[in-house]
Design a protein around this motif. Structure first.
Motif, short mmCIF file in Angstrom:
data_model
loop_
_atom_site.label_atom_id
_atom_site.label_comp_id
_atom_site.label_asym_id
_atom_site.label_seq_id
_atom_site.Cartn_x
_atom_site.Cartn_y
_atom_site.Cartn_z
N GLU A 97 -29.94 19.03 -14.39
CA GLU A 97 -28.70 18.83 -15.13
C GLU A 97 -27.70 19.92 -14.78
O GLU A 97 -28.03 21.11 -14.72
N LEU A 98 -26.46 19.51 -14.55
CA LEU A 98 -25.37 20.46 -14.39
C LEU A 98 -24.76 20.67 -15.77
O LEU A 98 -24.36 19.70 -16.44
N SER B 70 -26.79 24.02 -1.58
CA SER B 70 -25.67 23.90 -0.65
C SER B 70 -24.32 24.17 -1.30
O SER B 70 -23.37 24.57 -0.63
N ASN B 71 -24.22 23.95 -2.59
CA ASN B 71 -22.96 24.07 -3.32
C ASN B 71 -23.18 24.85 -4.62
O ASN B 71 -23.04 24.28 -5.71
N PRO B 72 -23.51 26.13 -4.52
CA PRO B 72 -23.90 26.88 -5.72
C PRO B 72 -22.78 27.08 -6.75
O PRO B 72 -23.06 27.39 -7.90
N THR C 10 -27.88 16.41 -10.58
CA THR C 10 -27.81 16.56 -9.13
C THR C 10 -29.17 17.01 -8.63
O THR C 10 -30.10 17.22 -9.40
N SER C 11 -29.27 17.20 -7.33
CA SER C 11 -30.53 17.64 -6.73
C SER C 11 -30.52 19.15 -6.51
O SER C 11 -29.46 19.79 -6.46
N ALA C 12 -31.70 19.70 -6.33
CA ALA C 12 -31.82 21.12 -6.01
C ALA C 12 -31.14 21.42 -4.67
O ALA C 12 -30.53 22.48 -4.50
#
Length: 60
Positions: free
Chosen positions: A18-19, A52-54, A45-47
């Motif tokens: 979860e974001l 890739s997009n911290p 989203t995925s880990a």
């Protein structure tokens, strides 16, 4: 089996994360004097995406 349990099982099976929503705890209000506040929107989203997009954020 209830629908929420199935949904949670699918999220776990897919390894989704979860974001968090920045700046608010709720995404909906009935706008009354004594409002009902609910969180209707969730973002997953995925880990790999987080790696890739911290700096990914969810803003209201």
């Amino acid at each position: 089996m209830n629908d929420i349990f199935i949904f949670n099982e699918i999220i776990a099976h897919l390894g989704l994360l979860e974001l968090p929503l920045k700046g608010r705890s709720y995404t909906w209000s009935n706008m009354q004097d004594n409002p009902l506040l609910e969180r209707l929107d969730w973002f997953f989203t995925s880990a790999d995406w987080i790696t890739s997009n911290p700096m990914t954020e969810v803003l209201p």
